[in-house]
Design a protein around this motif. Structure first.
Motif, short mmCIF file in Angstrom:
data_model
loop_
_atom_site.label_atom_id
_atom_site.label_comp_id
_atom_site.label_asym_id
_atom_site.label_seq_id
_atom_site.Cartn_x
_atom_site.Cartn_y
_atom_site.Cartn_z
N VAL A 212 0.85 -1.20 0.00
CA VAL A 212 0.00 0.00 0.00
C VAL A 212 0.89 1.25 0.00
CG1 VAL A 212 -1.71 1.31 1.31
CG2 VAL A 212 -1.92 -1.16 1.12
N LEU A 213 1.90 1.21 0.86
CA LEU A 213 2.83 2.35 0.94
C LEU A 213 3.53 2.57 -0.40
CD1 LEU A 213 4.42 4.46 2.56
CD2 LEU A 213 5.94 2.66 3.30
N ILE A 215 2.59 1.71 -3.53
CA ILE A 215 1.75 2.23 -4.63
C ILE A 215 1.42 3.69 -4.39
CG2 ILE A 215 -0.47 1.44 -3.67
CD1 ILE A 215 0.19 1.26 -7.35
N PHE A 216 1.14 4.07 -3.14
CA PHE A 216 0.75 5.46 -2.90
C PHE A 216 1.93 6.42 -3.00
CE2 PHE A 216 -3.25 3.83 -1.00
CZ PHE A 216 -4.10 4.53 -1.83
N ARG A 219 2.61 6.76 -6.71
CA ARG A 219 1.61 7.58 -7.37
C ARG A 219 1.81 9.06 -7.02
NH1 ARG A 219 -4.14 7.93 -4.87
NH2 ARG A 219 -2.82 9.12 -3.47
N VAL A 269 1.55 3.35 -13.33
CA VAL A 269 0.83 3.25 -12.06
C VAL A 269 -0.10 2.05 -12.08
CG1 VAL A 269 -0.34 4.60 -10.30
CG2 VAL A 269 0.83 5.77 -12.15
N PHE A 270 -0.83 1.89 -13.19
CA PHE A 270 -1.74 0.75 -13.30
C PHE A 270 -0.97 -0.57 -13.25
CE2 PHE A 270 -5.71 2.73 -15.50
CZ PHE A 270 -5.81 3.63 -14.45
N PHE A 273 0.09 -1.33 -9.79
CA PHE A 273 -1.09 -1.74 -9.03
C PHE A 273 -1.44 -3.19 -9.34
CE2 PHE A 273 -5.83 -1.96 -8.84
CZ PHE A 273 -5.94 -1.88 -7.46
N LEU B 139 -5.91 6.07 -9.16
CA LEU B 139 -4.51 5.80 -9.50
C LEU B 139 -4.07 6.54 -10.75
CD1 LEU B 139 -4.38 1.97 -8.83
CD2 LEU B 139 -3.44 3.77 -7.40
N MET B 318 -4.89 4.42 5.22
CA MET B 318 -3.91 5.17 4.44
C MET B 318 -4.67 6.19 3.63
SD MET B 318 -0.67 5.24 3.46
CE MET B 318 0.20 6.09 2.18
#
Lengths: 290, 318
Positions: A212-213, A215-216, A219, A269-270, A273, B139, B318
């Motif tokens: 999670v960290l 990907i965010f 992004r 990004v996709f 993910f 995203l 988050m």
């Protein structure tokens, strides 16, 4: 389940109503799919337009299936401005920021979750309080600091203020806090060093939170516009958002080619993910979802 | 505690237990060494924040009492920067815009995020894939979002194409001051609602199921179950989402900057845009710092709320 009166009466109802749950689920799925599709329309529109002929974007009726697929929009767009260089710059910045967040947020999260030193509560509060100090607020002095360091127009200048985010620290702390301390104690008794405990016991157990960290933070730095805009003034260091905005402002560049760059910018990004998706779902606490 | 039976002083080795550790003064205790490791893990982050968060904020406060254009030496002007802001109609308009934007976006993203989560959580097969599809909006690079929506909201764009058969006239979304802010809020909701949907969904999945079984046995309908069970249990998450959304919206920059450029007039200009323009177009660093302090105060109010909530919740968000 024990039998209640309800079950008795249910048996008597007609066959149509007996299939009601199935019917309801079917209708529900169709409605949900329509809803999800509605959310996806802008993304689909962007993708279709990136293959359209220049003028078609302002048609009174959107042509959803291009009569001719203009694949050449992509190489054309890439050659009109140094977008390859822009993407490389963005990639360097984003990967560095992601790595910085993964490393430092894990360290700090572990330190706050499992070590009880004097003032650790205050430290957590101090770290969380930086949530009210995003770059948008501290823009002017941060610029002056980077200017003092003589980091204008350098990679470290773009990367430095983005390197650690308090949300990541909090996320890692919350994830690590649920790991039983007995594991750590047992490893210490076995003579494992503190770094080995972190790498071999803590990290493998918080991979969902780390995803999670990852990907965010990827992004957010891939999206970053305001800071590079402030700190970069030479073309060779521009990140792709700066390049794309300038590309749109220059006269005569087809809007469809802007969409082609936008599609290319969306892909990394996709892709990240998709790679991390299972882990991200667990990190969000969604593994129970059907 | 060890209780000594005789009056003799306690001596190492007189009781069974670990052998005494002879320590020199430079050797530190095992527990203390572990504690030092903990401090060492946190220290890089604290140092980083000192240089790039606390330092700049203190500097901004100091700068806000000065006049500085990056060329000449800053000189103290007292409260002049704030006085100037108070009498500046553009600043007042921008401040109001920021609050309208925060309120509108937060209310809508929270409600729609919750509605989407409830829709996904109905146990319909395939719902998970719908969730993943919607989450993609969160995203997509924000720059792509802005470019695409600028075209979609064009007078001849897709939004009007969809609305016209429903009896709406052609709406000049981005060039009329009545619709520009709602349009930006609409894009914000499209961007953020799926993210808060995920947070709501995680909270919904963590709710204890026995309440629902009991309610069903008592014959409570879906609406009553939602009002009397789901909503009260979900209240901490609702508060959390409201605060996080408000913080996200308070710092919004790119959407108004790229979609409307702050216009028409100043209808969609927000504080972060004003900071950038004042500082880097007009080089009034002191004035820009004063606006920063105002934006900081707004965010501090939200953060104070959030830290109180964080302290209570142990769930991962988050």
């Amino acid at each position: 389940m024990t039998t209640f009166d309800g079950a008795e009466s249910e048996r008597k109802t007609s066959s149509l109503f007996r299939h009601l749950p199935v019917l309801r689920k079917g209708i529900g799925l169709v409605l949900l799919a329509v809803l999800a599709f509605a959310f996806l329309i802008p993304i689909l529109w962007m993708t279709v337009m990136s293959f359209q002929e220049g003028g078609k974007m302002f048609d009174l009726r959107t042509e959803w299936i291009p009569a001719v697929w203009h694949i050449e929009n992509y190489p054309n767009a890439l050659s009109r401005a140094p977008f390859v260089q822009y993407f490389i710059n963005s990639g360097i910045v984003s990967v560095t920021v992601m790595a910085g967040n993964v490393v430092f947020c894990t360290l700090a999260g572990y330190g706050l979750a499992k070590f009880h030193f004097r003032g650790s509560g205050l430290v957590l509060l101090l770290i969380l309080s930086t949530l009210m100090l995003p770059l948008e607020v501290t823009l002017v002095p941060t610029f002056l600091i980077v200017h003092k360091f003589e980091w204008m127009n350098t990679y470290q200048g773009i990367v430095a203020p983005l390197l650690i985010d308090a949300f990541g620290v909090f996320l890692m702390r919350q994830s690590i806090i649920s790991i039983p301390s007995d594991y750590i104690e047992a490893a210490r008794i076995d003579g494992a060093g503190e770094l080995r405990i972190l790498l071999q016991i803590i990290v493998p157990q918080c991979l969902p939170a780390l995803s999670v960290l990852a990907i965010f933070s990827f992004r957010d730095s891939w999206d970053q516009f305001l800071w590079p805009l402030t700190v970069v003034s030479i073309d060779s260091l521009r990140t792709y958002p700066l390049g794309l905005v300038q590309f749109g402002e220059e006269y005569g560049n087809p809007a469809t080619e802007q969409m082609a760059i936008a599609v290319l910018a969306t892909l990394p990004v996709f892709l990240l993910f998709m790679i991390l998706q299972r882990s991200i779902n667990r990190g969000f606490g969604l593994s129970g979802l059907k | 505690m060890v209780e000594l039976t005789s009056g003799e002083p306690y001596q190492h080795g007189s009781l069974s237990g670990p052998p005494p550790v002879v320590r020199r003064f430079w050797q530190i205790h095992h527990r203390q060494r572990i504690r030092l490791w903990g401090i060492g893990f946190v220290l890089p982050t604290l140092l980083f924040f000192a240089v790039f968060k606390y330092g700049p904020m203190l500097w901004a406060i100091e700068l806000s009492f000065n006049s500085y254009d990056m060329v000449s030496v800053p000189h103290f002007v007292g409260l002049d920067n704030y006085r100037e802001l108070a009498s500046n109609p553009i600043f007042r308009e921008t401040l109001i815009n920021t609050f309208v934007y925060i309120a509108g976006s937060t209310a809508l993203t929270t409600i729609i995020g919750l509605a989407l989560a409830l829709a996904i959580n109905t146990g319909i097969p395939g719902a998970r894939h719908c969730m993943t599809a919607m989450f993609l909006t969160n995203l997509m690079p924000i720059i792509a979002v802005c470019l695409v929506w600028r075209f979609l909201l064009h007078p001849y764009g897709l939004v009007n194409q969809i609305l016209q058969p429903l009896g709406f006239g052609r709406i000049d979304w981005l060039t009329s001051s009545a619709t520009a802010m709602p349009a930006i809020i609409m894009v914000t909701v499209w961007r953020f609602a799926p993210y808060f949907m995920v947070i709501f969904l995680a909270a919904l999945l963590a709710l204890p199921q026995d309440y629902y079984e009991a309610a069903e046995l008592d014959g409570a309908g879906a609406v009553r179950r939602f009002v009397h069970i789901t909503l009260p249990l979900l209240m901490p998450t609702v508060f959390f989402v409201v605060v996080v959304s408000a913080l996200l919206c308070a710092r919004i920059f790119l959407m108004p900057y790229l979609i409307t450029g702050g216009g028409p007039g100043n209808a969609t200009r927000v504080l972060s845009m004003l900071i950038y323009e004042t500082g880097f177009s007009y080089f009034k660093m002191g004035q820009a710092a004063a606006i920063s302090v105002v934006l900081f105060s707004i965010m501090m109010a939200f953060t104070a709320l959030q830290i109180r909530l964080f302290a209570r919740s142990e769930q991962v968000y988050m």
